[in-house]
Write a protein that holds these residues in place. Structure first.
Motif: not given
Length: 346
Positions: A192-210
């Motif tokens: 959803a973040l990528i689809a909305e071009s919220r790329f910095p948020d997508a990368f920040a969220f990925q760091k929280r994923i184990p």
């Protein structure tokens, strides 16, 4: 006498619970002033009153009378719910009204009820909660409820809302210290973040994923592969990509997003197996919405190639895998070792 254990019609007519249940089934949903409401025919009101007189504990009868009441509707419905907290029809009407009134605490109470008596229905109604996230008071109430690990928590994180609630949902997810979530839910939010071009948020969220590794200087999101159709690709267990292209077809097989720190990189990929006649290539495209659109196309056979990322140039790149089998008489199939970015040490 009825045979086969069936209830005789005369007995059914005298059973207040049965009459109440049948009466509730006669209600119809209609649109009124832009809202969906339940219409209660006069015959249904009469039967509900009759059922209640025979069986005062028939919550369905009280529900019909409550829906039909103009002045004391909610009070009557709450009385019905006190008698039978498992009555889904009553809870659904009260939930709809709570949502219309933006009464988030009441919505949470009712969602909690649904989650306990009908977990499958929870997935369908949880969106009513997410729709209120842009209201600061509702946001605070939902955040507090999630901190208590409610039974509907996993369903809430699975139901990723679209914009304009997506930003608030993302912020809420990032603030939770130990949410009960799933890989499916995490992937849905990333997409959803990528689809909305919220790329910095997508990368920040990925760091929280184990268990999501980040190479030095390179952060990459999961491949988004095209499945089905004449041009398709699948991720294999060994992390290679299997490409399938029908004769005379061509197009995108998939794409992956990369966040690169300033520096020099080598991008490499290889074809491990191939059947049929076809071509494979990579498009390197700047993905940052505020950056000038730079792009570069490279055939896989010409890899590896170097990419320079400066402090002021595009930091976020799409790597797009394309394929074609324009001149092939048989389906083109290939096993591809995933394209990777490798920092070049100076």
């Amino acid at each position: 006498m009825a045979s086969g254990g069936e209830v005789p019609s005369w007995a059914s007519d005298w059973n207040g619970f049965r009459v109440a249940e049948e009466t509730l089934d006669t209600l119809t949903a209609v649109e009124q002033n832009g809202e969906v409401v339940l219409r209660v025919p006069q015959q249904a009101r009469t039967k509900a009153s009759d059922a209640y007189s025979r069986e005062p504990l028939a919550s369905d009868a009280i529900a019909v009378l409550g829906i039909a009441s103009a002045e004391r509707s909610n009070a009557i419905l709450e009385k019905s719910r006190e008698l039978d907290k498992r009555n889904q029809a009553v809870a659904a009407v009260l939930l709809q009204r709570a949502a219309e009134n933006e009464d988030t605490p009441k919505m949470l109470e009712l969602v909690d009820t649904f989650a306990r008596i009908n977990p499958r229905a929870t997935n369908d109604i949880i969106g009513a909660l997410s729709a209120t996230l842009n209201d600061p008071v509702s946001y605070s109430v939902i955040e507090h409820a999630l901190s208590q690990n409610p039974v509907w928590e996993e369903a809430f994180w699975r139901k990723v809302p679209p914009e304009p609630q997506l930003a608030a949902f993302y912020n809420l997810r990032m603030r939770e210290r130990s949410p009960r979530t799933t890989e499916e839910a995490d992937t849905a939010l990333l997409r959803a973040l990528i689809a909305e071009s919220r790329f910095p948020d997508a990368f920040a969220f990925q760091k929280r994923i184990p268990n999501r590794s980040v190479s030095k200087g390179v952060q990459s999101l999961a491949w988004q592969l095209k499945t089905g159709g004449q041009v398709s690709a699948d991720m294999r267990l060994d992390k290679t990509i299997a490409a399938y292209i029908q004769p005379g077809a061509g197009g995108e097989l998939g794409r992956q997003l990369h966040n690169l720190e300033p520096g020099s990189y080598e991008i490499a990929a290889s074809i491990e197996e191939q059947r049929g006649d076809g071509d494979l290539s990579l498009d390197l495209k700047c993905a940052a919405p505020d950056e000038p659109q730079a792009s570069k196309t490279v055939a896989l056979e010409d890899l590896p190639v170097r990419v320079q990322v400066g402090a002021t140039t595009c930091p976020i790149w799409w790597v797009v895998l394309n394929g074609s089998a324009w001149n092939s008489s048989v389906p083109f199939r290939a096993i591809i070792k995933q394209p990777t970015f490798r920092p070049i040490e100076r």
